[in-house]
Design a protein around this motif. Structure first.
Motif, PDB file in Angstrom:
ATOM      1  N   THR A   1       0.838  -1.202   0.000  1.00  0.00           N
ATOM      2  CA  THR A   1       0.000   0.000   0.000  1.00  0.00           C
ATOM      3  C   THR A   1       0.873   1.251   0.000  1.00  0.00           C
ATOM      4  O   THR A   1       0.632   2.200  -0.759  1.00  0.00           O
ATOM      5  N   LEU A   2       1.905   1.251   0.851  1.00  0.00           N
ATOM      6  CA  LEU A   2       2.801   2.416   0.912  1.00  0.00           C
ATOM      7  C   LEU A   2       3.446   2.684  -0.437  1.00  0.00           C
ATOM      8  O   LEU A   2       3.613   3.833  -0.850  1.00  0.00           O
ATOM      9  N   GLU A   3       3.798   1.587  -1.114  1.00  0.00           N
ATOM     10  CA  GLU A   3       4.484   1.723  -2.392  1.00  0.00           C
ATOM     11  C   GLU A   3       3.592   2.423  -3.416  1.00  0.00           C
ATOM     12  O   GLU A   3       4.078   3.232  -4.217  1.00  0.00           O
ATOM     13  N   THR A   4       2.304   2.112  -3.394  1.00  0.00           N
ATOM     14  CA  THR A   4       1.415   2.754  -4.372  1.00  0.00           C
ATOM     15  C   THR A   4       1.305   4.260  -4.098  1.00  0.00           C
ATOM     16  O   THR A   4       1.155   5.055  -5.009  1.00  0.00           O
ATOM     17  N   VAL A   5       1.403   4.652  -2.841  1.00  0.00           N
ATOM     18  CA  VAL A   5       1.264   6.076  -2.493  1.00  0.00           C
ATOM     19  C   VAL A   5       2.603   6.808  -2.567  1.00  0.00           C
ATOM     20  O   VAL A   5       2.687   7.919  -3.092  1.00  0.00           O
ATOM     21  N   HIS A   6       3.655   6.184  -2.023  1.00  0.00           N
ATOM     22  CA  HIS A   6       4.940   6.887  -1.874  1.00  0.00           C
ATOM     23  C   HIS A   6       6.056   6.322  -2.757  1.00  0.00           C
ATOM     24  O   HIS A   6       7.189   6.786  -2.673  1.00  0.00           O
TER      25      HIS A   6
END
Ligand SMILES: [Fe+2]
Ligand SMILES: [Fe+2]
Length: 190
Positions: free
Chosen positions: A51-56
């Motif tokens: 999830t973090l990868e998709t945002v950041h």
């Protein structure tokens, strides 16, 4: 990890007297506490990282590398835990019961217990290397200034995972395995 850090860890986790534990309660503790934790934590950290990868991910490409290491750890450790639970630990339980019932120790499937221990220790070193890489990539689990609350929570989970895995590996390498070698030596001597 320095001995001083390990002492501090042991005293804060109630595992300070683990060296005095009998082998069976020690195995029970490792499985119920540390193995269960690994099985729950790694998938949860993996999905938080995705999830973090998709945002950041664009501003923090190191997240993809961290996720890769976590996925490798998941694959390696899940296999490793099964080897301990199905191969080594049942034999150690038999060894522990040997003095009461010598009939329980039959020929082990792996020769001397030194063989699986050597393999498991090698896998422990491998896991410790992955933890070092993750710590380096995240700069000691730091949340960047543009990171959100989920970023912070994920870094905290990773830091906790490192701490728990070090305790787990320490209990096996320094407490359980030496006890196993000693028990086998006694059983084989008689
Ligand atoms: Fe283990
Ligand atoms: Fe292990």
């Amino acid at each position: 990890m320095a001995m001083r850090e390990l002492d501090a860890l042991r005293s804060t986790t109630g595992e300070g007297e683990a060296a005095d534990w009998q082998i069976e309660p020690l195995i029970d503790h490792i499985v119920s506490h540390h193995h269960t934790y690994v099985r729950n934590a790694l998938p949860s950290i993996g999905s938080a990282l995705a999830t973090l990868e998709t945002v950041h991910g664009r501003r923090h490409p190191e997240l993809a590398q961290v996720r890769w290491h976590v996925e490798q750890l998941r694959l390696d450790l899940f296999h490793h835990l099964l080897k301990e639970e199905h191969l080594l630990f049942p034999y150690l339980r038999d060894l522990a019961r040997y003095s009461a019932d010598p009939g329980v120790v039959s020929n082990s499937p792996f020769g001397t217990v030194e063989n699986p221990i050597r393999m498991l220790e090698r896998e422990h070193r491998h896991a410790a290397e992955a933890l070092r890489a993750i710590r380096q990539l995240t700069r000691d689990y730091r949340t960047p200034p543009d990171g959100c609350a989920s970023y912070r929570a994920c870094m905290a989970e990773l830091a906790e995972f490192e701490c728990d895995l070090h305790r787990h590996l320490h209990l096996e390498d320094r407490v359980l395995f030496p006890k196993a070698l000693e028990l086998e030596r006694i059983a084989w001597q008689e």
